[in-house]
Design an enzyme around this catalytic site. Structure first.
Site, PDB file in Angstrom:
ATOM      1  N   TYR A  77     -10.581   0.812  10.919  1.00  0.00           N
ATOM      2  CA  TYR A  77     -11.827   1.200  10.233  1.00  0.00           C
ATOM      3  C   TYR A  77     -12.196   0.249   9.094  1.00  0.00           C
ATOM      4  O   TYR A  77     -13.184   0.462   8.413  1.00  0.00           O
ATOM      5  CB  TYR A  77     -11.746   2.645   9.710  1.00  0.00           C
ATOM      6  CG  TYR A  77     -10.528   2.961   8.865  1.00  0.00           C
ATOM      7  CD1 TYR A  77     -10.470   2.573   7.531  1.00  0.00           C
ATOM      8  CD2 TYR A  77      -9.448   3.651   9.395  1.00  0.00           C
ATOM      9  CE1 TYR A  77      -9.364   2.851   6.755  1.00  0.00           C
ATOM     10  CE2 TYR A  77      -8.325   3.939   8.631  1.00  0.00           C
ATOM     11  CZ  TYR A  77      -8.291   3.534   7.314  1.00  0.00           C
ATOM     12  OH  TYR A  77      -7.184   3.813   6.553  1.00  0.00           O
ATOM     13  N   LYS A  78     -11.394  -0.799   8.898  1.00  0.00           N
ATOM     14  CA  LYS A  78     -11.724  -1.777   7.858  1.00  0.00           C
ATOM     15  C   LYS A  78     -12.488  -2.923   8.527  1.00  0.00           C
ATOM     16  O   LYS A  78     -13.643  -2.747   8.896  1.00  0.00           O
ATOM     17  CB  LYS A  78     -10.454  -2.213   7.135  1.00  0.00           C
ATOM     18  CG  LYS A  78      -9.854  -1.040   6.324  1.00  0.00           C
ATOM     19  CD  LYS A  78      -8.508  -1.317   5.697  1.00  0.00           C
ATOM     20  CE  LYS A  78      -8.021  -0.073   4.942  1.00  0.00           C
ATOM     21  NZ  LYS A  78      -6.605  -0.152   4.574  1.00  0.00           N
ATOM     22  N   PHE A 103       0.890  -1.156   0.000  1.00  0.00           N
ATOM     23  CA  PHE A 103       0.000   0.000   0.000  1.00  0.00           C
ATOM     24  C   PHE A 103       0.934   1.214   0.000  1.00  0.00           C
ATOM     25  O   PHE A 103       1.896   1.264   0.761  1.00  0.00           O
ATOM     26  CB  PHE A 103      -0.868  -0.041   1.279  1.00  0.00           C
ATOM     27  CG  PHE A 103      -1.944   0.988   1.303  1.00  0.00           C
ATOM     28  CD1 PHE A 103      -3.215   0.691   0.834  1.00  0.00           C
ATOM     29  CD2 PHE A 103      -1.705   2.265   1.809  1.00  0.00           C
ATOM     30  CE1 PHE A 103      -4.223   1.646   0.864  1.00  0.00           C
ATOM     31  CE2 PHE A 103      -2.706   3.221   1.827  1.00  0.00           C
ATOM     32  CZ  PHE A 103      -3.969   2.916   1.358  1.00  0.00           C
ATOM     33  N   ARG A 136     -12.700  -4.706  -6.705  1.00  0.00           N
ATOM     34  CA  ARG A 136     -12.459  -5.351  -5.399  1.00  0.00           C
ATOM     35  C   ARG A 136     -13.783  -5.601  -4.683  1.00  0.00           C
ATOM     36  O   ARG A 136     -14.644  -4.720  -4.616  1.00  0.00           O
ATOM     37  CB  ARG A 136     -11.605  -4.464  -4.488  1.00  0.00           C
ATOM     38  CG  ARG A 136     -10.171  -4.303  -4.901  1.00  0.00           C
ATOM     39  CD  ARG A 136      -9.323  -3.758  -3.753  1.00  0.00           C
ATOM     40  NE  ARG A 136     -10.001  -2.727  -2.951  1.00  0.00           N
ATOM     41  CZ  ARG A 136      -9.534  -2.255  -1.804  1.00  0.00           C
ATOM     42  NH1 ARG A 136      -8.412  -2.720  -1.284  1.00  0.00           N
ATOM     43  NH2 ARG A 136     -10.180  -1.308  -1.151  1.00  0.00           N
ATOM     44  N   ASP A 157       2.108  -5.043   8.476  1.00  0.00           N
ATOM     45  CA  ASP A 157       0.936  -4.187   8.317  1.00  0.00           C
ATOM     46  C   ASP A 157      -0.280  -5.107   8.212  1.00  0.00           C
ATOM     47  O   ASP A 157      -0.424  -5.854   7.235  1.00  0.00           O
ATOM     48  CB  ASP A 157       1.093  -3.320   7.059  1.00  0.00           C
ATOM     49  CG  ASP A 157      -0.076  -2.337   6.911  1.00  0.00           C
ATOM     50  OD1 ASP A 157      -1.199  -2.692   7.308  1.00  0.00           O
ATOM     51  OD2 ASP A 157       0.158  -1.233   6.387  1.00  0.00           O
TER      52      ASP A 157
HETATM   53  C1  PLP Z   1      -5.828   1.001   4.419  1.00  0.00           C
HETATM   54  C2  PLP Z   1      -4.349   0.843   4.514  1.00  0.00           C
HETATM   55  C3  PLP Z   1      -3.545   1.844   5.071  1.00  0.00           C
HETATM   56  C4  PLP Z   1      -4.162   3.160   5.447  1.00  0.00           C
HETATM   57  O1  PLP Z   1      -3.350   3.976   6.197  1.00  0.00           O
HETATM   58  P1  PLP Z   1      -3.958   5.300   6.853  1.00  0.00           P
HETATM   59  O2  PLP Z   1      -2.831   5.904   7.532  1.00  0.00           O
HETATM   60  O3  PLP Z   1      -5.092   4.858   7.733  1.00  0.00           O
HETATM   61  O4  PLP Z   1      -4.522   6.133   5.755  1.00  0.00           O
HETATM   62  C5  PLP Z   1      -2.198   1.590   5.224  1.00  0.00           C
HETATM   63  N1  PLP Z   1      -1.662   0.414   4.844  1.00  0.00           N
HETATM   64  C6  PLP Z   1      -2.409  -0.571   4.281  1.00  0.00           C
HETATM   65  C7  PLP Z   1      -1.788  -1.869   3.894  1.00  0.00           C
HETATM   66  C8  PLP Z   1      -3.770  -0.371   4.097  1.00  0.00           C
HETATM   67  O5  PLP Z   1      -4.506  -1.330   3.536  1.00  0.00           O
END
Ligand code: PLP
Length: 408
Positions: A224-225, A130, A378, A199
């Site tokens: 939040y996921k 990400f 997705r 992560d």
């Molecule tokens: C959703 C996601 C993030 C989001 O990071 P934020 O700091 O909350 O915006 C980071 N890493 C991964 C792998 C994600 O899927």
């Protein structure tokens, strides 16, 4: 599998689903198939009432006293322990606060600071990461005099070597839904003398994670996921107990001070998970998350995983049955050991437009997934509230959109 057979099978699977009653604990629109819980989880019903109490009574009546009397001050660790149970961390190792992005930064810099940088000057980052993780790892590497090297997460175990200080890996690839082997990669990176930062954004709450048992050093993740904490809910940071005394945060704020109200000009870090804190916690969103976590009481992550795999298997079978041959191809691994809780379908441009147009049309027809450029659709499956009937309807509507005509 005909349409009728699939709908019938969905009904039978829902009837036999041991988690089916959990759905009633969420505030969902029954007319919509919501398959975007891997981006923003649905609200548990208890959240609104809790927030109203926090605002009206705690903030409104107790005011400043609520920091003590309502336990606001220690909420980051208390809520952290609740998440710890879901990611295999014994109490005292998880703290909630800041965003995943910020926690990636803390963990990567702290991991480099634990290494002997005279010999170890390499930060490995998952090549398909990400993006925010990659940006932050790069900056962390620059600040600590390290080089960054992007390698496939699948190759991380053999790429870690004598120069590696830390490997930052996404447990589940956000684009493809591929699950990486946390135990094997952790063991290999450790054997190379380096540290791991996992992560868990797409695995926390989606499948069993065993941070302690598998020897992970650091982990971060979203709430939040699959944890349904609400938009912008604060993230979590795990620091393995054995490393806590040496955890040297690059963001030492007053909330991680051993005696914050001493207002001491000299910094002295607190012990334990508190050391991962920075500034004043996001109380409203943190307590919304606390209420959201109630849906996990008594839930067995093994059952969640079993349902997740059954849902994604069933969805893939329905896609095969309903979608015209060759219009989509799954980029999510078929093997259960390599699959997270989403299905990503590559969808080349055709008569129904590009993948972005196809997703927009799905959403118009009440099937909410999302689109990742250039050509990926997705679909996230949240076992606590997604039904097999939702998977069936999503595949059927996708077939209709791609055929350019309604079938029913
Ligand atoms: C959703 C996601 C993030 C989001 O990071 P934020 O700091 O909350 O915006 C980071 N890493 C991964 C792998 C994600 O899927």
């Amino acid at each position: 599998m005909s349409d009728a057979a699939s709908a019938e099978e969905a009904a039978a699977l829902d009837a036999a689903d041991g988690l089916a009653l959990k759905r009633a604990e969420f505030d969902l629109d029954d007319g919509v198939v919501y398959l975007d819980g891997n981006s923003l989880g649905a609200p548990p019903r208890g959240v609104a009432g809790r927030l109203s109490d926090v605002v009206g009574r705690e903030w409104g009546r107790l005011g400043i006293r609520a920091w003590e009397e309502s336990g606001w001050w220690t909420a980051p660790e208390r809520v952290g322990d609740r998440i710890g149970r879901l990611v295999g961390a014994a109490p005292g190792q998880v703290v909630v606060g800041d965003s995943t992005s910020v926690n990636v930064f803390k963990a990567v810099v702290a991991a480099v600071r634990l290494a002997d940088t005279a010999s170890r000057d390499e930060v490995l980052v998952d090549a398909a990461t990400f993006p925010t993780d990659g940006y932050l790892a790069r900056s962390a590497a620059r600040m600590t005099g390290c080089r960054i090297r992007a390698v496939d997460a699948a190759d991380m175990a053999r790429e870690a070597g004598p120069r590696t200080a830390v490997a930052l890996v996404n447990h589940v690839d956000y684009r493809t839904g591929r699950l990486h082997d946390l135990p094997a990669v952790t063991a290999a990176v450790r054997a190379a003398g380096a540290r791991t930062v996992w992560d868990l954004c797409h695995s926390a709450g989606a499948l069993p994670v065993r941070l302690d048992a598998d020897g992970a050093d650091f982990a971060v993740g979203c709430t939040y996921k699959y944890l349904n904490g609400g938009p912008g809910a604060p993230a979590f940071l795990y620091v393995r107990r054995a490393l806590q005394d040496r955890f040297d945060s690059p963001l030492p704020g007053w909330n991680s001070h051993a005696d914050p109200f001493a207002m001491d000009p000299a910094y002295a870090p607190a012990d334990g998970a508190v050391r991962g804190r920075v500034g004043t916690p996001e109380i409203l969103s943190l307590l919304a998350l606390d209420a959201a976590l109630d849906v996990w009481d008594g839930v067995d992550l093994a059952a969640v995983r079993a349902k997740s795999l059954a849902l994604t298997d069933f969805f893939l079978r329905c896609v095969e049955a309903y979608v015209p041959q060759g219009r989509v191809a799954s980029v999510t691994p078929g093997a259960h050991a390599e699959r997270g809780s989403q299905v990503s379908l590559r969808c080349a441009a055709g008569p129904a437009g590009g993948a972005g147009d196809v997703m927009a049309e799905l959403i118009r027809r009440g099937v909410v997934g999302d689109f990742r450029r250039p050509d990926v659709l997705r679909f996230g499956f949240t076992p606590l509230y997604t039904r097999f009937a939702d998977a069936e309807r999503a595949a059927r509507v996708l077939g209709e959109v791609l055929e350019g005509a309604r079938r029913r």
